[in-house]
Design an enzyme around this catalytic site. Structure first.
Site, short mmCIF file in Angstrom:
data_model
loop_
_atom_site.label_atom_id
_atom_site.label_comp_id
_atom_site.label_asym_id
_atom_site.label_seq_id
_atom_site.Cartn_x
_atom_site.Cartn_y
_atom_site.Cartn_z
N ASN A 33 25.97 12.91 14.03
CA ASN A 33 26.45 14.11 13.33
C ASN A 33 26.23 13.89 11.83
OD1 ASN A 33 27.82 16.28 12.28
ND2 ASN A 33 29.86 15.52 12.81
N TRP A 34 25.21 14.56 11.30
CA TRP A 34 24.87 14.34 9.88
C TRP A 34 25.75 15.13 8.93
CZ3 TRP A 34 18.78 14.92 10.09
CH2 TRP A 34 18.25 13.85 10.81
N LYS A 35 26.55 16.05 9.47
CA LYS A 35 27.40 16.91 8.62
C LYS A 35 26.53 17.61 7.57
CE LYS A 35 31.07 13.76 9.75
NZ LYS A 35 32.40 13.26 9.49
N HIS A 56 34.86 20.56 15.61
CA HIS A 56 35.00 19.32 14.84
C HIS A 56 36.22 19.47 13.92
CE1 HIS A 56 34.25 16.15 11.96
NE2 HIS A 56 33.44 15.61 12.85
N GLU A 90 36.69 18.78 10.96
CA GLU A 90 36.39 19.34 9.63
C GLU A 90 36.30 20.86 9.69
OE1 GLU A 90 33.01 16.82 8.80
OE2 GLU A 90 34.37 15.11 8.65
N GLU A 122 37.91 12.37 18.84
CA GLU A 122 37.77 11.92 17.46
C GLU A 122 39.12 12.00 16.76
OE1 GLU A 122 33.50 12.22 16.01
OE2 GLU A 122 34.44 14.12 15.52
N GLY A 167 35.60 8.85 9.01
CA GLY A 167 35.18 8.50 7.66
C GLY A 167 36.12 7.56 6.92
N SER A 184 34.53 6.51 12.65
CA SER A 184 34.19 5.21 12.07
C SER A 184 33.47 4.27 13.05
CB SER A 184 35.43 4.54 11.49
OG SER A 184 35.94 5.32 10.42
N GLY A 225 29.18 9.63 12.72
CA GLY A 225 29.02 10.42 11.51
C GLY A 225 28.32 9.62 10.43
N GLY A 226 29.09 9.09 9.48
CA GLY A 226 28.54 8.38 8.31
C GLY A 226 27.46 7.36 8.65
P1 PGA Z 1 32.44 9.04 10.98
O1 PGA Z 1 32.44 10.57 11.45
O2 PGA Z 1 31.59 8.29 11.96
O3 PGA Z 1 31.85 9.08 9.59
O4 PGA Z 1 33.85 8.58 10.99
C1 PGA Z 1 32.50 10.92 12.80
C2 PGA Z 1 32.50 12.41 12.92
O5 PGA Z 1 33.11 13.08 12.08
O6 PGA Z 1 31.90 12.97 13.86
#
Ligand code: PGA
Length: 256
Positions: free
Chosen positions: A9-11, A99, A101, A170, A176, A216, A237-238
């Site tokens: 997930n590149w956001k 998600h 976010e 999640e 993050g 994470s 994600g990150g």
């Molecule tokens: P993260 O994000 O790996 O940076 O914690 C995961 C996500 O939000 O899907």
């Protein structure tokens, strides 16, 4: 049983040019592997989906494409929104829905999310439904209760026609932050999700539902999560922003 699955997930990151270079790196990595015993899915931002879809086809890469969101209406006066049909045309087979976010910054609630799951399935996209408790709910011991509610609500409009769906657990406090639940805690939540699916009638009939963990995820912790029996894959994600790191996570995760 389906293959382990790794979603990047590149956001809100990466231009079209950066997406294409990432895919070139994936191709080089994949060409060194004898065979791929997992599913890899990339979720670039909307603007890069079409070019990514074309590049994946052109290079015949065994990589799936996901959008990070969709709107539940098929078309109409919804400025700024994108429908499932449009995502399919851009080359997507999957879409991330709910998600945290989106829930936090864009006020998405269980009701919006259930309509989005339904719209995704109607457009022949596999939904990747995200669920997770916040720090306060965890402290109050409400994790399982919150997850059960989100799963039930999220899938409440899912009819029998679907063949595949994914749920990503999640925990919001783990996204993050570098903090994660223990693999044991993740397994407990995934078991709860599996039991909830049985309660609402899913295990007796289609679809196949994979349960992923996200929050994470790193090269260091992926193996311990993947060893757990109810963990079918990872949503990263990150750490997925670097092709090299993401590929390392996949490689360690499948024990290759
Ligand atoms: P993260 O994000 O790996 O940076 O914690 C995961 C996500 O939000 O899907």
């Amino acid at each position: 049983m389906s293959l382990p699955c790794f979603v990047a997930n590149w956001k809100m990151n990466k231009t079209v040019a950066e997406t294409l270079s990432y895919l070139t790196l994936c191709q080089q990595w994949l060409s060194k592997l004898p065979r791929l015993s997992c599913e890899i899915i990339l979720a670039p931002p909307y603007t890069a989906l079409f070019s990514a879809g074309n590049k994946i086809k052109e290079l015949s890469l065994p990589i799936g494409l996901a959008a990070q969101n969709l709107y539940f209406e098929a078309e109409g006066p919804y400025t700024g929104e994108v429908s499932g049909r449009m995502l399919c045309e851009a080359g997507c087979q999957y879409v991330i829905i709910g998600h945290s976010e989106r829930r936090n910054h864009f006020n998405e609630n269980d009701s919006t999310i259930t309509h989005k799951v339904q719209a995704a399935l109607g457009a022949n996209l596999t939904p990747i439904l995200c669920v997770g408790e916040n720090a306060k709910e965890r402290l109050e011991g409400k994790t399982l209760q919150v997850i059960q509610r989100q799963v039930k609500e999220g899938l409440s409009r899912m009819d029998g026609g679907a063949s595949h769906c994914m749920i990503a657990y999640e925990p919001i406090w783990a996204i993050g932050t570098g903090k994660t639940p223990t693999p044991f805690e993740v397994e407990q939540v995934h078991q709860k999700i599996a039991r909830t699916l049985i309660e609402i009638g899913f295990k007796q009939r289609a679809p196949v539902i994979d349960i992923l963990y996200g929050g994470s995820v790193s090269v260091e912790n992926v193996a311990a999560f993947m060893k757990k029996p109810h963990v079918d894959g990872m949503l990263v994600g990150g750490a997925s922003l670097s092709a090299e790191t993401f590929m390392n996570i996949v490689q360690v995760g499948i024990g290759a």
